[in-house]
Design an enzyme around this catalytic site. Structure first.
Site, PDB file in Angstrom:
ATOM      1  N   GLU A 141      48.132  -1.867  66.179  1.00 26.06           N
ATOM      2  CA  GLU A 141      48.341  -0.381  65.579  1.00 26.06           C
ATOM      3  C   GLU A 141      49.096   0.345  66.507  1.00 26.06           C
ATOM      4  OE1 GLU A 141      44.674   2.101  65.156  1.00 26.06           O
ATOM      5  OE2 GLU A 141      45.130   2.648  63.708  1.00 26.06           O
ATOM      6  N   CYS A 145      45.144   7.187  60.601  1.00 25.59           N
ATOM      7  CA  CYS A 145      44.465   5.615  60.472  1.00 25.59           C
ATOM      8  C   CYS A 145      45.114   4.897  59.344  1.00 25.59           C
ATOM      9  CB  CYS A 145      42.991   6.003  60.225  1.00 25.59           C
ATOM     10  SG  CYS A 145      42.413   7.221  59.098  1.00 25.59           S
ATOM     11  N   GLU A 191      34.539   4.025  60.839  1.00 25.26           N
ATOM     12  CA  GLU A 191      35.893   3.989  60.289  1.00 25.26           C
ATOM     13  C   GLU A 191      36.889   3.905  61.231  1.00 25.26           C
ATOM     14  OE1 GLU A 191      36.555   4.991  57.340  1.00 25.26           O
ATOM     15  OE2 GLU A 191      34.694   5.377  56.440  1.00 25.26           O
ATOM     16  N   LYS A 209      30.240  14.825  68.698  1.00 29.13           N
ATOM     17  CA  LYS A 209      31.046  14.661  69.920  1.00 29.13           C
ATOM     18  C   LYS A 209      32.472  14.938  69.543  1.00 29.13           C
ATOM     19  CE  LYS A 209      32.679  11.544  73.398  1.00 29.13           C
ATOM     20  NZ  LYS A 209      33.854  12.250  73.380  1.00 29.13           N
TER      21      LYS A 209
HETATM   22  P1  NAD Z   1      38.929   6.153  70.410  1.00 25.58           P
HETATM   23  O1  NAD Z   1      38.117   4.778  69.944  1.00 25.58           O
HETATM   24  O2  NAD Z   1      39.627   6.000  71.838  1.00 25.58           O
HETATM   25  O3  NAD Z   1      37.804   7.391  70.625  1.00 25.58           O
HETATM   26  C1  NAD Z   1      37.118   7.675  69.370  1.00 25.58           C
HETATM   27  C2  NAD Z   1      35.918   8.552  70.201  1.00 25.58           C
HETATM   28  O4  NAD Z   1      35.004   7.624  70.838  1.00 25.58           O
HETATM   29  C3  NAD Z   1      36.178   9.530  71.362  1.00 25.58           C
HETATM   30  O5  NAD Z   1      35.301  10.690  71.030  1.00 25.58           O
HETATM   31  C4  NAD Z   1      35.687   8.746  72.600  1.00 25.58           C
HETATM   32  O6  NAD Z   1      35.203   9.796  73.541  1.00 25.58           O
HETATM   33  C5  NAD Z   1      34.734   8.194  71.984  1.00 25.58           C
HETATM   34  N1  NAD Z   1      34.268   7.091  72.946  1.00 25.58           N
HETATM   35  C6  NAD Z   1      35.065   6.231  73.571  1.00 25.58           C
HETATM   36  N2  NAD Z   1      34.429   5.308  74.557  1.00 25.58           N
HETATM   37  C7  NAD Z   1      33.152   5.345  73.973  1.00 25.58           C
HETATM   38  C8  NAD Z   1      31.904   4.743  74.198  1.00 25.58           C
HETATM   39  N3  NAD Z   1      32.064   3.832  75.115  1.00 25.58           N
HETATM   40  N4  NAD Z   1      30.939   4.833  73.551  1.00 25.58           N
HETATM   41  C9  NAD Z   1      30.890   5.944  72.524  1.00 25.58           C
HETATM   42  N5  NAD Z   1      31.921   6.490  72.329  1.00 25.58           N
HETATM   43  C10 NAD Z   1      33.104   6.376  72.941  1.00 25.58           C
HETATM   44  O7  NAD Z   1      40.041   6.597  69.550  1.00 25.58           O
HETATM   45  P2  NAD Z   1      41.219   7.465  69.441  1.00 25.58           P
HETATM   46  O8  NAD Z   1      42.271   6.732  70.536  1.00 25.58           O
HETATM   47  O9  NAD Z   1      40.824   8.904  70.095  1.00 25.58           O
HETATM   48  O10 NAD Z   1      41.733   7.429  68.154  1.00 25.58           O
HETATM   49  C11 NAD Z   1      42.474   6.821  67.474  1.00 25.58           C
HETATM   50  C12 NAD Z   1      41.828   5.670  66.558  1.00 25.58           C
HETATM   51  O11 NAD Z   1      40.946   6.259  65.608  1.00 25.58           O
HETATM   52  C13 NAD Z   1      42.697   4.909  66.254  1.00 25.58           C
HETATM   53  O12 NAD Z   1      42.548   3.537  65.908  1.00 25.58           O
HETATM   54  C14 NAD Z   1      42.534   5.393  64.474  1.00 25.58           C
HETATM   55  O13 NAD Z   1      43.089   4.462  63.545  1.00 25.58           O
HETATM   56  C15 NAD Z   1      41.062   5.626  64.587  1.00 25.58           C
HETATM   57  N6  NAD Z   1      41.040   6.371  63.280  1.00 25.58           N
HETATM   58  C16 NAD Z   1      40.358   5.949  62.151  1.00 25.58           C
HETATM   59  C17 NAD Z   1      40.147   6.924  60.927  1.00 25.58           C
HETATM   60  C18 NAD Z   1      39.561   6.629  59.846  1.00 25.58           C
HETATM   61  O14 NAD Z   1      39.039   7.229  58.986  1.00 25.58           O
HETATM   62  N7  NAD Z   1      39.305   5.253  59.600  1.00 25.58           N
HETATM   63  C19 NAD Z   1      40.644   8.373  61.056  1.00 25.58           C
HETATM   64  C20 NAD Z   1      41.338   8.828  62.240  1.00 25.58           C
HETATM   65  C21 NAD Z   1      41.482   7.845  63.400  1.00 25.58           C
END
Ligand code: NAD
Length: 487
Positions: free
Chosen positions: A379, A282, A248, A173
């Site tokens: 963050e 991240c 992650e 997704k």
């Molecule tokens: P997010 O958590 O808002 O969204 C991530 C994904 O989850 C999206 O595809 C979203 O549609 C989906 N999602 C949202 N609600 C959901 C639900 N109820 N059930 C299932 N899926 C759902 O994150 P974001 O704002 O898009 O990205 C930023 C975050 O990602 C930051 O916290 C960042 O640190 C983290 N991140 C971590 C890594 C790592 O490798 N550790 C890498 C990149 C980003």
């Protein structure tokens, strides 16, 4: 206007609905995306389930799977520039970064191509006569992969690569914010010749598409990258299907600078750590912990570098900081900087949105010494650095570990014994000494605590996409004796 489609069961299809995607550099709509809802998710998961058990994929040898992965790696390399332009257009991440990063994504597929036929089972020295017992490593099953908008091709490669090497099938997704590069990547999967249903790529909104996918009863494992709050939803969803999870998540990574460090080099690494990708990383080194005796000098160097950064169109190779990916993201940063200043943080530079259209925010440094600034805990996911100083090594370590996250840490010193001591004491999944933000397919990546669990990259990540089957084979031709005695 460009239109994108989902990739389900080997075919390109519209979702149940559509939504508009915004160019963050201008704030204008530039493309139309398919919105997958529950029925689309169901079709995709069913296709992955069929492909896992009934299709040609299940019959391929591991070496043949590896060859498909090599082909995919070549296609990613050949199309890297086009994919980079799409990612830049849809997420605002600067072209200088996307073009280099996506070219390197090909290396991840190549690495896992090589691993496909090196995933071995084992033979057990069992404590019974006339028995051969061994462990087979089989694919973990249908994997749901949910990724955020930053570095989508990279964050999906570290899941798709090892999962394909292990023989899994999957539904990926893409984030609703900037899904273009992943939807386009589906064309390369198709071209590489993967059988229908092995890799399905969809996009849609979190609470509908993401939730339907992560709780689907035919999903065996969920590989999630995103924020900790969303991870809690995902883990709750997994109570429905009892799928295993790897998470992650975010970070508030310390970047420790001792007075004996090469300050110029450390400052460049700090700029890379917090202003590259406009801070939307991240592993952003978002908490600078600097030795008091060099704090002013180091901040002067950093301030000069931050103010010299070229802010501009993300599609221009000269640009160093582009827009945030969404208006929501920029608003979050503005509010958090405001709260931090109100809590006593001192503005060293930046602290405001850049003029003009698009979601730009200036590279910002907050001196947080003596304050209880929320910027030290929350963050930003943006170009904002919070600074603290220390006098002793013990103090530096305590400040570094004063976070519920534990993804990465940077350590700058010329003292090797000190580096060894601190490297052991720091609670983080990755410690970079005299460097920052280096990654490789060979090196595992992941965190502790609120930064999640599970590791991506490296051999072990491929094993994580397998489950073992214990096979018992009796080698005696004698009839089984007493049926009431367990043997
Ligand atoms: P997010 O958590 O808002 O969204 C991530 C994904 O989850 C999206 O595809 C979203 O549609 C989906 N999602 C949202 N609600 C959901 C639900 N109820 N059930 C299932 N899926 C759902 O994150 P974001 O704002 O898009 O990205 C930023 C975050 O990602 C930051 O916290 C960042 O640190 C983290 N991140 C971590 C890594 C790592 O490798 N550790 C890498 C990149 C980003």
């Amino acid at each position: 206007m460009q239109r994108f489609q989902c990739y389900i069961d080997g075919e390109f299809a519209d979702g149940e609905a559509r939504f508009e995607s915004i160019d963050p550099a201008t704030g204008a709509v530039w493309a139309e995306m398919p919105e997958a809802r529950e029925a689309d998710v169901d079709r995709a998961v069913e296709a992955a389930h069929r492909a896992l058990y009934a299709g040609p994929w299940a019959k391929l040898t591991a070496t043949q799977r590896g060859k498909l992965l090599y082909r995919l790696a070549d296609l990613v390399a050949e199309n890297a520039q086009r994919l980079a332009e799409l990612e830049t257009q849809d997420t605002g991440k600067i072209i200088r970064e996307t073009s280099a990063q996506i070219a390197y994504v090909a290396e991840y597929y190549r690495y896992y191509a090589g691993i496909a036929d090196k995933i071995e089972g084992s033979y057990l020295p069992i404590d019974k006569p006339d028995m051969d017992v061994w462990l087979r490593r089989e694919p973990i099953g249908v994997v749901a992969m949910v990724v955020p908008w930053n570095s989508q091709l990279f964050l999906s490669a570290v899941k798709i690569g090892p999962a394909l090497a292990a023989g899994c099938t999957m539904v990926v997704k893409a984030s609703e914010d900037g899904p273009a590069p992943l939807l386009e990547f589906a064309r390369l999967v198709h071209q590489a010749g993967f059988p229908a249903g092995v890799v399905n790529i969809i996009t849609g909104f979190g609470p509908s598409c993401g939730a339907a996918l992560s709780r689907h009863h035919k999903v065996d494992h969920i590989a999630f990258t995103g924020g900790p709050e969303t991870a809690r939803h995902v883990v709750r969803n997994s109570a429905e299907n009892l799928a295993s999870t790897s998470l992650e998540l975010g970070g508030k990574s310390p970047f420790i600078v001792f007075a004996d460090a090469d300050l110029e080099s450390a400052a460049n690494a700090q700029v890379a750590g917090i202003f590259a990708a406009t801070g939307q990383s991240c592993v952003a080194g978002s908490r600078l912990i600097v030795e008091k005796s060099v704090k002013d000098r180091f901040l002067d160097i950093l301030k000069a570098k931050a103010e010299a950064i070229r802010i501009g169109s993300p599609l221009d190779m000269a640009t160093e900081v582009g827009p945030l990916a969404t208006r929501r993201q920029r608003d979050h940063i503005e509010v958090l900087v405001g709260h931090s200043l109100a809590a006593g943080a001192r503005l060293v530079t930046g602290g405001s949105a850049a003029e003009g259209a698009g979601y730009y925010y200036r590279p910002t440094i907050l001196d947080c010494d003596g304050s209880a600034s929320p910027s030290l805990e929350e963050e930003f996911f943006g170009p904002v650095l919070s600074v603290l100083s220390f006098e002793t090594e013990a103090e530096a370590l305590a400040l570094a570990n004063n976070t519920r996250y534990g993804l990465a840490a940077g350590l700058f010193t010329r003292d090797l014994t000190r580096a060894h001591r601190l490297m052991k004491g720091i609670r983080a999944g990755i410690v970079w000494v005299n460097t920052y933000r280096a990654v490789s397919p060979i090196a595992p990546f992941g965190g502790f605590g609120l930064s999640g669990h599970g590791r991506e990259g490296g051999m072990a990540a491929a094993l994580d996409y397998t489950r073992t089957k214990t096979v018992w084979l009796r080698t005696s031709d004698d009839p089984i004796p007493d049926p009431f005695v367990m043997r």
